[in-house]
Design a protein around this motif. Structure first.
Motif, short mmCIF file in Angstrom:
data_model
loop_
_atom_site.label_atom_id
_atom_site.label_comp_id
_atom_site.label_asym_id
_atom_site.label_seq_id
_atom_site.Cartn_x
_atom_site.Cartn_y
_atom_site.Cartn_z
N PRO A 517 -0.63 1.55 -1.09
CA PRO A 517 0.80 1.31 -1.23
C PRO A 517 1.47 1.07 0.11
O PRO A 517 1.54 1.97 0.96
N VAL A 533 -4.06 -4.91 5.01
CA VAL A 533 -5.09 -4.21 4.26
C VAL A 533 -5.75 -5.18 3.29
O VAL A 533 -5.06 -5.95 2.63
N MET A 553 -8.74 -1.79 6.55
CA MET A 553 -7.55 -2.14 7.32
C MET A 553 -7.98 -2.83 8.61
O MET A 553 -8.93 -2.39 9.26
N GLU A 554 -7.27 -3.85 8.95
CA GLU A 554 -7.57 -4.52 10.21
C GLU A 554 -7.03 -3.68 11.35
O GLU A 554 -5.88 -3.26 11.32
N PRO A 555 -7.83 -3.41 12.38
CA PRO A 555 -7.34 -2.56 13.46
C PRO A 555 -6.36 -3.31 14.36
O PRO A 555 -6.37 -4.54 14.42
N ILE A 559 -7.50 0.11 17.37
CA ILE A 559 -7.05 1.40 16.87
C ILE A 559 -6.97 1.32 15.35
O ILE A 559 -6.41 0.36 14.81
N GLY A 560 -7.51 2.32 14.72
CA GLY A 560 -7.19 2.56 13.33
C GLY A 560 -7.79 1.63 12.32
O GLY A 560 -7.15 1.29 11.34
N ARG A 582 -9.88 9.91 -3.23
CA ARG A 582 -9.88 9.00 -2.09
C ARG A 582 -10.91 9.51 -1.10
O ARG A 582 -10.91 10.68 -0.75
N ASP A 584 -12.16 8.81 2.62
CA ASP A 584 -11.97 8.10 3.87
C ASP A 584 -13.32 7.94 4.53
O ASP A 584 -14.11 8.87 4.56
N GLU A 585 -13.55 6.77 5.06
CA GLU A 585 -14.79 6.47 5.79
C GLU A 585 -16.03 6.87 4.98
O GLU A 585 -16.76 7.79 5.35
N SER A 622 -10.99 21.51 -5.29
CA SER A 622 -9.82 21.65 -4.42
C SER A 622 -8.51 21.44 -5.18
O SER A 622 -7.48 21.25 -4.56
N GLN B 7 9.16 1.22 -0.59
CA GLN B 7 8.13 2.19 -0.96
C GLN B 7 8.02 3.23 0.12
O GLN B 7 7.84 2.90 1.29
N PRO B 15 -7.95 17.80 1.24
CA PRO B 15 -8.29 18.99 0.45
C PRO B 15 -7.94 20.24 1.25
O PRO B 15 -7.95 20.22 2.48
N PRO B 16 -7.62 21.33 0.57
CA PRO B 16 -7.26 22.55 1.29
C PRO B 16 -8.41 23.00 2.17
O PRO B 16 -9.58 22.89 1.80
N VAL B 430 -0.15 0.73 12.28
CA VAL B 430 -1.30 -0.15 12.54
C VAL B 430 -1.28 -1.31 11.56
O VAL B 430 -1.49 -2.46 11.93
N HIS B 433 1.01 -3.72 12.61
CA HIS B 433 0.75 -4.13 13.99
C HIS B 433 1.89 -3.71 14.91
O HIS B 433 2.37 -4.49 15.72
N ARG B 465 -10.74 10.33 14.27
CA ARG B 465 -11.12 8.93 14.26
C ARG B 465 -9.95 8.04 14.71
O ARG B 465 -10.14 7.08 15.43
N LEU B 466 -8.79 8.38 14.26
CA LEU B 466 -7.62 7.60 14.66
C LEU B 466 -7.07 8.08 16.00
O LEU B 466 -6.77 7.29 16.89
N ARG B 469 -8.63 7.18 19.48
CA ARG B 469 -8.29 5.81 19.90
C ARG B 469 -6.86 5.76 20.42
O ARG B 469 -6.56 5.09 21.41
#
Lengths: 929, 528
Positions: A517, A533, A553-555, A559-560, A582, A584-585, A622, B7, B15-16, B430, B433, B465-466, B469
Motif C-alpha cells: 500500500p 515497488v 523495491m528498487e533501492p 539503500i533499502g 508477511r 521480509d527477506e 504470535s 493512504q 511479531p512480539p 526510498v 526516492h 538491513r536498512l 545502509r
C-alpha cells in the motif's frame, strides 16, 4: 486468426458524453464503446471502422435542462459522428447501436470537430461543417473539393459485410467484420497477421509511401454533402487535436509553439505565439478567450483574440467616415483597458519586457503581432500540462498532468482548488452536461467522473491497466498475467504494486489488490520513472483460497532494497484477499520462482542464493488478539543442490514431486518427505541453465526451457517415466503457458528472421529513438508428448506479450477446453479463433505411443476451418503435414537425431526450427507416481 | 483505494519479541510503578495487618513505621526503642503491634497512640523474631540467645522458654492449622517445630544453611524455609519430608512470603496463592506453588532484605539494605480501595456534594448554547442516521508525507520514538526516492535525533538491513563536518562503539557456528 476480445486503451482519445449525460462514448481501438455514466457498465460496442477511432462528435444539445433534438426528427436524438485513421467518418445511432452512414474523406483523420453541432443556433448558422485534422503525405495530390461520396447504409446494421469496391484483396478479408464500403481512395491499410489493423502507439499510421514524409493538414468538410469545403486551412508538423468553443464561435488547434484559431463564421485565422511547445488548448464558452497549456506546465490565457483584426476590418469598411473610425478606436482602447484590469494572473510580459526591450512584447504581455488584448499566465504544474478545459459557464479552468492532480482554477482570480491523487497522470478532461461533472481520462486506462462541487470521484470506468514500468537497475520484473483458478479471472500486474483482477468474459475489472500500500507519487522530474515497488511473482492455490505474492523495491542509492513475501487469505465475507503473513527477506538473493502445490497448502520459492524454501501454514504463535489470524505461514524446510543458483521450480500435476532446476541439472524432490529423489541432466550443455520448468497437466511430462551464454536456447519435453528427454527444439522461448486442463502448452517465440538491425519496412520514425521496437513472433501450441506442433499463429507485436490459458466461459456448456489468450504489451487481450480440438489431439497421442511404427501419419493436429485451403496470409497453421512426416521420418531413420527440419511459415518463407530428438532410454518405467 | 484518498503509511508490524506472556506475568505487571521511600537503616521486616485496610508495619533502624496502605504514606512512627528494633508485627486483629529489638525486650504498642503497653523482659540478647499467636493473647519470640520464649501478653509473663537451638534464632511462624504449633529457624541450620502445649520441640529439620526466613503454607501442611540461596519446602504432615528444593537466586534469600488472597474478587487470577522470595541479589521472584517454577521476577536497586504482600494481594512492599522501601500497588485495586476512603473523608469534612437536582436551564434564543442545542442527543430508533464525513486522523509523519516534506516527515517519525514507524517512513521515502534528500542538509541540532536513533537501532537485527545502509549514507554525508559540533562527535563515537560491539558479537557467533557445524554434521551422518 486472433481477434480482440477485450482490454484495449480507453484513454487514447477524449471521452464524449451524450447530451443527456447518461451515456459516455469512448474510442477504444477500432471500436466505439458506449458506457453508462451512472453505473460504469458497458452498454454497446459500435464496430465498423477498420482503423483506430480518433474522434467522436455528438449531435443534439441541452437547453435549460431539457433535451432538444439536434435536427428534424426524433431519430437524430442519439446520433454521433466518428472519425478514424481509416479515412472515413461514420454516423451512428449510439442508442440502437446501428451505423447510419459512411462518409469517406480519404485521409487518416486525427481529430474532428463540428462547431455548433451541440447548439441549435450553431447548427442553423454553420450547418454540419466539420473541421478535420488529417495526416497528409508529401507528394500527395492536394485535397480538392470533391463531389459527394456519401453512401447510405442499405440496412442500419452494425455487423454487415462491406461491399468490395477497392483493390482486390485476399479472400479472408471477407470475414472481417463491419468493413465499411466505398474505399475508392486508396487509404493505406495496415493490418497484422490477425487481420487487425495496426495502430501505432502515437497514432501515426504506418507509412509506406515514396518518401514517407508526412505532416498534418487542417481542412473543412461538409458532413451532410460528404465533400471537402476548404481543402487547406493550415499545415502543421503533425496533426493535433482540434478544439471548438461551446457556442461554436471558434475552432482551434496548435502546432509546436503556435496556437491557431479560426472563427467559424468566416474562417479567419489568428495565430498566437509562445516560447514553449504548446500541449493543448481550450476555448472560453462565451468569450473570445483562448487558454493553452505548454510543456513547462504554464497555462496561458489570451483575451480578446481576433479583436484587433475585427477593428481594422471595420476601419477599412468605414474608412470613409472619420468620426466612426475615431469612435471605434476609442471603444477598442477602453475595452482593452478593461481587460487589463481584470487579468489578475501573473503577467508574463512584465518580467520579460525589460530583457526583450519591449520590441517583442506588446501591451499586456502579448507578443507584438499577436491579435489579443492581454495575456495572463498561471503556473502550478511542475510538468507539462496534460489536459485543459473550461467549465460550462467559463468561470473555471480545469487542468491536469503528470502529477495526477486535478487543478480547478478560478478564471477571474486565479485561485486554485486541487483534487490530488487521481491515481495516474491525467490525459484528457471532458465536460459533462451536468455542469459539476467532468470526465477525466487517466493514464491507468481509467475514466473517472469527478464532481467538482464535492471534489470527489463519483464513478470510474476502468479498463485493463497498463503494464508497470520495469526498473532499470534491479533484476525484478513484473510477473506475467495469471488466472485466478476459482472464477477464471485474469490477474494482471499493474503500476503502483497493484494486482488487477479482470473479468475477461464481462470485459470489466472485477477487483483490485494493492500488494504494497503506497500512494501514487509523480516522478520528481519529467520523463523520470518511479517504478518504486514491483510485484515480481504471484500465484494462487488451486482453490484460490490463498494468494502468494513477492514484491521487490528498487533501492535508492543502494539503500533499502527489499524483497517481501506475502501470503493472502481469501475472506469469505468480501471475497477479497486479506494479508495473512508477511515475510521480509525470504531469501538473501533475488527470488526466481514461486509455485503453489496443486492440492495441498504448500508454496515453494527458489532463489539465486541456491536455496529453495517450502512454506506451509502453521498455528500463529504470535497472535496477540482474536482479530489476528490463527494460522500463519512459515518456512517448513530449506533445500539446496550443490549451492547452484536455482532458477525455477514446478510441482508435478499430482503434487507428488517437486522439480527444481539447478543450473543445467533437473532435481526431483519428494514433496512429503522433502528428500532428494534424483538429479538428472536433461541433455543440456554445461553452459546452459534451466530457466523455466512446468509440469503438463495429467501427464508424466515436464516442459523445460533453458538458455545460457554461448549455448543455443532450448525447449525440452522430459518424460518422468523413462527419466529421459522425450523431444527438444532449439527455440528461444519468450513465454510459456501450460493448460491447466490438458497436457497442452503454448510457447511464444520471437521471429528469428527479424534481425534487430533490420529496420522494419516503412517503420521510419522521427523521434522514435529508444522506443522498444515491436518484434513479430509466433505462438505455437504443443502437446507435451509430441514434438509436432498443434497449431501456430503469427503475432505482429510479440514483444512483451504473454500467454494465458483461460477456463471456458461460464455460459458455454459445450466446450470444456481452455482457451488460449494472448495479452499484448499494450494490454490488449486477443483470443485465437481456432480452438484446439481434443479429439484430434488424442489422435496424436496414439501416434506418440509408437513412434517407430508410423507408416502413414494421421491428420494429427487441428487445422481449424479454412486451413485446408491455400496458405493463409495472416494465420500460420504450421500447415505442414508433409514437413511433419518429413520430421518423423528423419527422426526415425537417422540415428534418432535430426538437426534441421523445415517448417513453412505464413509468408511462404522458410522458417527453420532446429531441433533434435532422442530415443526413449532403455531404463524406462521408473515409476514415481 | 478511491482516487483522491490519502493512504496512511503502513507501519510495519513485527511479531512480539518476548515469549508469550503468562497470566502471572500480566498480573504482576499490573502493579504500577513503585513508590519509593528512603529510611535511615536497612528495612528488616515488613508486616501487613491481617485486618482491612491492611496497613503495614515497616521496621527500620530504631523505628517501627506504620504505613497507610491506601495512601502509601507513613501514618505513625513508633520510636520508643533504645536500640535497633526488629520484627515489628501486628496482632491478628491489627489492634496491637509487637516488636523485638537489639536490647532483648519484647514490647507491645498501641498503633494509635504509639504508647508502650507491655514490656516483656527475658531474652538475654537481641530479639529478631516476635509475633502474636492467633489467640491474640500469647506472643512467641526468638533471639540471639538461641532460645524461643512464649509469653502471656495480658499478664506480661513468660510462660515457656524453649531451648534446643544452638545458634541465633532468626525467624519463626505459627501454623495456620493449629495456633499452638510454632516453627522457628535458626542459624544452626535447623528448623524446629514446637508444640507449646507440650512445651517441647516435636520436629527438627536440617535446612543445610543458616535459615533466614520461614513461611507456612495456608493449609499448614507445608512449610517453606529460606537459607543460603535456596528454598526448602517441607511436608510437615509426612513427618518433615523434604518436598522440593528451589534454587533460583544468586545470593542468600532473606525473605519469603506467601500471598494467599482470601476473597477471589480481583481480576487477573489474583485468587491463586503464590510464593515470593527476596534475596540479597536484588531480585524478588514469584513461584507457582504447584511446580515451584519461577513465573515472574523483578529487580530492585539494592539487596532485598524483607518483603510483604497485603492479604488481599494488591500491595507488594519490598525493603532493601540501603533503607529503600518500594511499595507497588495493583492499578485497578487502588482505585477501588481508595475511592470509598476518599468519599468518607469528604463526608466527614462536610464537603460531600449535595444531591442537588439541576434545573433545566431555559435556553435563550441567540445564545451560543441555543445553537448547540440537541447536538448531543441520540437519534431516535428507526431514524436514518448519516455518518459525519470526518477526515481521517493522520499522524504527524503522514501529514508531512502528504505534503511531500520528506525531511520533516522523517524528523516527526524520529520524534515519535517508535522505531518501526521510523523504519516504515524510511522505506516509504526510498520508494519515493526521497530518503537521501531527507538525510542531507542537516545542521548539528537536526542531525542529533537521527544519530541517536542510529546508535540505538542500527545493529538491531530487525532494522539492521536498512539502517546500516542509512548509517553509511549519513557517514558519507557528514564525515567532512566531523569535529565541528561536539554533540555530533559524541554520537558518532557511540555509533562506532555499538558497531564494534556488534562486530565482536558476530565474530564470536561465527566461531560458535564453526564449532557446532562438525558436531551437527557428525550427528546427521550418525543418524543416517
Amino acid at each position: 486468426m486472433a481477434m480482440a476480445t477485450g482490454g484495449g486503451r480507453l484513454v487514447s482519445h477524449p471521452p464524449v458524453p451524450s447530451p443527456d449525460g447518461k451515456r459516455c462514448l469512448i474510442c477504444s481501438g477500432t471500436t466505439i464503446r458506449v458506457h453508462s455514466v451512472a453505473t460504469g457498465e458497458q452498454l454497446l460496442i459500435l464496430q465498423g471502422h477498420s482503423a483506430a477511432v480518433t474522434a467522436i462528435v455528438i449531435e443534439g444539445f441541452k437547453l435549460g435542462g431539457n433535451l432538444v433534438e439536434g435536427g428534424q426528427g426524433a431519430g437524430e436524438l442519439s446520433q454521433a459522428w466518428s472519425a478514424s485513421l481509416d479515412g472515413t467518418i461514420r454516423q451512428w445511432d449510439y442508442v440502437r447501436g446501428s451505423m447510419l452512414r459512411t462518409v469517406t474523406v480519404g485521409y487518416p483523420i486525427k481529430s474532428m470537430v463540428v462547431p455548433g453541432l451541440g447548439d441549435r443556433r450553431g447548427l442553423a448558422a454553420y450547418g454540419r461543417n466539420a473541421y478535420l485534422s488529417v495526416w497528409w503525405k508529401h507528394g500527395q495530390e492536394p485535397p480538392q473539393a470533391r463531389g459527394p461520396s456519401v453512401k447510405l447504409q442499405k440496412k442500419p446494421k452494425v455487423k454487415k459485410k462491406g461491399k468490395k469496391t477497392g483493390a482486390p484483396e485476399s479472400k479472408d478479408d471477407s470475414n472481417r467484420e463491419g468493413m465499411g464500403d466505398g474505399s475508392h481512395i486508396s487509404v493505406p491499410e495496415h493490418r497484422d497477421a490477425e487481420g487487425n489493423p495496426v495502430e501505432p502507439e502515437d497514432g501515426k499510421p504506418v507509412v509506406s509511401g515514396s518518401d514517407g514524409r508526412r505532416s498534418g493538414r487542417v481542412l473543412q468538410f461538409d458532413l451532410a454533402k460528404g465533400e471537402i469545403v476548404l481543402p487547406f486551412l493550415a499545415r502543421t508538423n503533425e496533426p493535433h487535436h482540434l478544439v471548438d468553443s461551446l457556442r461554436g464561435g471558434l475552432v482551434g488547434t496548435y502546432d509546436q509553439h503556435t496556437v491557431l484559431v479560426w472563427r467559424t463564421a468566416d474562417n479567419k485565422e489568428v495565430r498566437l505565439h509562445h516560447t514553449k511547445p504548446i500541449r493543448n488548448i481550450a476555448f472560453h464558452p462565451s468569450e473570445t478567450m483562448v487558454a493553452a497549456g505548454d510543456a513547462s506546465g504554464r497555462i496561458l490565457a489570451w483575451y480578446d483574440v481576433g479583436a484587433l483584426r475585427d477593428a481594422s476590418d471595420q476601419d477599412q469598411a468605414a474608412s470613409t467616415s472619420a468620426p466612426d473610425k475615431a469612435l471605434h478606436r476609442r471603444i477598442l482602447r477602453e475595452g482593452r483597458a478593461g481587460f487589463e484590469g481584470r487579468t489578475s494572473g501573473q503577467l508574463i510580459g512584465s518580467p520579460r519586457a525589460g530583457g526583450a526591450g519591449n520590441t517583442r512584447f506588446g501591451k499586456g504581455g502579448v507578443r507584438l503581432g499577436d491579435d489579443a488584448s492581454a495575456l495572463s499566465t498561471w503556473h502550478w504544474h511542475a510538468n507539462a500540462v496534460g489536459a485543459l478545459v473550461f467549465s460550462e459557464d467559463g468561470a473555471y479552468v480545469l487542468s491536469g498532468g503528470e502529477e495526477a492532480v486535478l487543478v480547478l482554477w478560478q478564471v477571474e482570480t486565479g485561485v486554485k482548488q486541487f483534487l490530488p491523487r487521481m491515481g495516474a497522470p491525467i490525459r484528457y478532461i471532458a465536460g459533462m452536461p451536468d455542469p459539476t461533472l467532468f470526465a477525466v481520462s487517466c493514464q491507468d486506462n481509467a475514466i473517472r467522473f469527478v464532481n467538482t462541487a464535492s471534489m470527489k470521484v463519483v464513478q470510474t470506468i476502468q479498463g485493463i491497466k497498463p503494464a508497470p514500468a520495469t526498473p532499470k537497475k534491479t533484476p525484478f520484473v513484473s510477473f506475467s498475467p495469471i488466472v485466478e483458478p476459482a472464477e477464471g479471472r485474469l490477474v494482471l500486474p499493474s503500476p503502483n504494486a497493484t494486482l488487477q483482477v479482470y473479468d475477461v468474459f464481462r470485459d470489466r475489472q472485477a477487483a483490485e489488490l494493492q500488494v504494497a500500500p503506497r500512494n501514487f507519487t509523480a516522478p520528481p522530474k519529467q520523463g523520470q520513472e518511479l517504478p518504486a515497488v514491483v510485484v515480481s511473482h504471484a500465484t494462487f492455490s488451486a482453490d484460490a483460497s490463498v494468494l502468494v505474492t513477492i514484491d521487490a523495491m528498487e533501492p535508492e542509492e543502494n539503500i533499502g532494497s527489499g524483497l517481501c513475501l506475502k501470503f493472502w487469505e481469501k475472506e469469505a465475507s468480501t471475497s477479497g484477499y486479506r494479508l495473512n503473513t508477511r515475510v521480509d527477506e525470504p531469501h538473501t538473493a533475488a527470488v526466481t520462482s514461486l509455485v503453489f502445490h496443486p492440492s495441498a497448502r504448500m508454496a515453494v520459492t527458489t532463489s539465486l542464493d541456491g536455496d529453495f524454501k517450502v512454506w506451509v501454514p502453521g498455528p500463529n504463535s504470535s497472535a496477540r488478539s482474536a482479530a489476528e489470524p490463527s494460522v500463519s505461514w512459515r518456512c517448513r524446510s530449506v533445500g539446496s543442490y550443490r549451492s547452484e543458483p536455482l532458477r525455477c521450480a514446478a510441482f508435478t500435476w499430482d503434487g507428488s514431486l517437486l522439480a527444481v532446476g539447478a543450473g543445467e541439472t533437473l532435481t526431483l524432490w519428494n514433496t512429503v518427505s522433502g528428500g532428494l529423489m534424483c538429479a538428472l541432466p536433461p541433455g543440456l550443455s554445461p553452459d546452459q541453465s534451466i530457466i523455466r520448468v512446468e509440469s503438463a497437466h495429467g501427464s508424466h511430462f515436464l516442459v523445460l526451457t533453458a538458455r545460457g551464454k554461448g549455448a543455443r536456447p532450448m525447449l525440452v519435453a522430459w518424460n518422468l517415466l523413462t527419466m529421459s528427454v522425450w523431444w527438444a527444439y532449439h527455440l528461444q522461448v519468450k513465454e510459456l503457458a501450460m493448460d491447466p486442463r490438458s497436457s497442452r502448452f503454448a510457447v511464444l517465440i520471437l521471429d528469428p528472421e527479424e534481425r534487430p538491425k533490420a529496420a522494419p519496412v516503412g517503420r521510419k520514425k522521427a523521434g522514435g529513438k529508444g522506443r522498444p521496437r515491436e518484434r513479430a513472433g509466433y505462438v505455437v501450441a504443443f502437446e507435451a508428448h509430441s514434438p509436432t506442433p498443434l497449431v501456430a499463429w503469427r503475432l505482429q507485436k510479440a514483444g512483451g506479450a504473454s500467454l494465458v490459458f483461460l477456463p471456458p466461459a461460464p455460459g458455454s456448456g459445450k466446450s470444456r477446453d481452455s482457451q488460449l489468450l494472448i495479452a499484448t504489451r499494450d494490454r490488449e487481450l486477443r483470443q485465437p479463433r481456432v480452438r484446439l480440438d481434443t479429439k484430434q489431439s488424442m489422435g496424436s497421442c496414439r501416434q506418440q505411443n509408437s513412434p517407430h511404427k508410423v507408416e502413414k501419419p494421421q491428420r494429427a493436429w487441428a487445422c481449424g476451418p479454412g486451413a485446408s485451403s491455400s496458405v493463409d496470409r495472416r494465420t500460420c497453421y504450421l500447415r505442414s503435414q508433409e514437413s511433419c512426416q518429413h520430421l518423423w521420418r528423419r527422426c526415425c531413420s537417422k540415428d534418432k537425431i535430426f538437426d534441421r527440419s523445415l517448417f513453412p511459415d505464413c509468408f511462404g518463407r522458410v522458417f527453420v526450427i532446429t531441433g533434435y530428438f532422442l530415443e526413449p532410454s532403455s531404463r524406462a518405467q521408473q515409476t514415481f507416481f | 483505494m478511491e482516487a483522491g484518498d490519502f493512504q496512511k503509511l503502513a507501519v510495519k508490524q513485527y511479531p512480539p519479541r518476548s515469549i508469550r506472556e503468562t497470566a502471572e506475568g500480566k498480573f504482576w505487571k499490573s502493579f504500577g510503578s513503585p513508590v519509593l521511600t528512603q529510611h535511615v537503616g536497612p528495612v528488616s521486616t515488613i508486616d501487613f495487618s491481617p485486618a482491612a485496610p491492611y496497613d503495614f508495619a515497616v521496621t527500620s533502624s530504631t523505628r517501627v513505621i506504620l504505613y497507610d496502605s491506601a495512601l502509601r504514606k507513613p501514618k505513625k512512627t513508633i520510636t520508643r526503642f533504645r536500640d535497633i528494633a526488629y520484627s515489628g508485627t501486628f496482632r491478628p486483629d491489627g489492634q496491637l503491634v509487637v516488636a523485638g529489638g537489639e536490647t532483648g525486650i519484647v514490647q507491645v504498642f498501641d498503633p494509635g497512640s504509639r504508647a508502650v503497653l507491655r514490656q516483656m523482659k527475658g531474652h538475654s540478647r537481641a530479639v529478631h523474631f516476635a509475633r502474636y499467636a492467633p489467640d491474640k493473647t500469647h506472643i512467641a519470640s526468638g533471639g540471639d540467645d538461641a532460645t524461643v520464649r512464649y509469653w502471656d501478653s495480658p499478664a506480661q509473663a513468660q510462660l515457656l522458654c524453649l531451648e534446643g537451638h544452638t545458634d541465633y534464632v532468626r525467624c519463626g511462624a505459627v501454623s495456620p492449622a493449629n495456633g499452638d504449633m510454632w516453627a522457628t529457624g535458626s542459624y544452626d541450620h535447623t528448623l524446629r517445630l514446637w508444640d507449646v502445649r507440650a512445651g517441647a520441640s516435636v520436629l527438627r529439620l536440617d535446612h543445610g544453611q543458616p535459615i533466614e526466613a520461614l513461611a507456612f503454607f495456608p493449609s499448614g501442611g507445608l512449610l517453606v524455609s529460606a537459607g543460603g540461596n535456596y528454598l526448602n519446602v517441607w511436608d510437615i504432615l509426612a513427618g518433615g519430608r523434604l518436598l522440593r528444593r528451589v534454587s533460583n537466586h544468586q545470593k542468600t534469600i532473606t525473605s519469603v512470603a506467601l500471598a494467599t488472597p482470601r476473597g477471589a474478587t480481583f481480576a487477573g487470577g489474583a485468587a491463586a496463592p503464590r510464593l515470593l522470595s527476596g534475596s540479597l541479589d536484588g531480585h524478588v521472584k514469584v513461584y507457582d506453588i504447584n511446580d515451584f517454577k519461577v513465573t515472574h521476577a523483578s529487580r530492585y536497586p539494592a539487596p532485598v532484605l524483607s518483603l510483604g504482600v497485603s492479604p488481599n494481594c494488591t500491595t507488594l512492599a519490598v525493603g532493601m539494605t540501603s533503607g529503600l522501601l518500594s511499595i507497588r500497588t495493583q492499578e485497578g485495586s487502588r482505585r477501588a480501595t481508595a475511592a470509598p476512603v476518599g468519599r468518607g473523608g469528604r463526608g466527614m469534612l462536610g464537603l460531600r456534594p449535595k444531591a442537588r437536582k439541576r434545573q433545566r436551564q431555559q435556553l435563550q434564543p441567540g445564545t451560543y448554547r441555543y445553537f448547540l442545542r440537541g447536538q448531543a442527543e441520540d437519534a431516535p430508533a428507526g431514524a436514518l442516521v448519516l455518518p459525519r464525513d470526518r477526515a481521517p486522523r493522520l499522524a504527524a509523519h503522514d501529514k508531512l508525507l502528504r505534503r511531500f516534506q520528506y525531511r520533516e516527515a522523517l524528523d516527526a517519525a524520529l520524534h515519535g520514538g517508535r522505531p518501526e514507524v521510523v523504519v516504515s517512513v524510511m522505506e516509504d521515502l526510498v520508494a519515493r526516492h526521497g530518503l537521501c534528500s531527507a538525510l542531507a542538509g542537516r545542521d548539528a541540532a537536526a542531525l542529533q535525533p537521527l544519530l541517536a536513533f542510529l546508535v540505538r537501532y542500527a545493529v538491531h537485527p530487525r532494522y539492521a538491513r536498512l539502517l546500516l545502509r542509512v548509517a553509511h549514507k549519513v557517514l558519507d554525508l557528514y564525515a567532512p563536518t566531523l569535529g565541528r559540533a561536539p554533540q555530533v562527535d559524541t554520537q558518532m563515537e557511540l555509533l562506532r562503539e555499538r558497531v564494534l560491539v556488534e562486530v565482536r558479537l558476530q565474530q564470536s557467533l561465527h566461531a560458535l557456528q564453526g564449532l557446532l557445524q562438525p558436531i551437527i554434521a557428525a550427528s546427521i551422518s550418525a543418524g543416517t
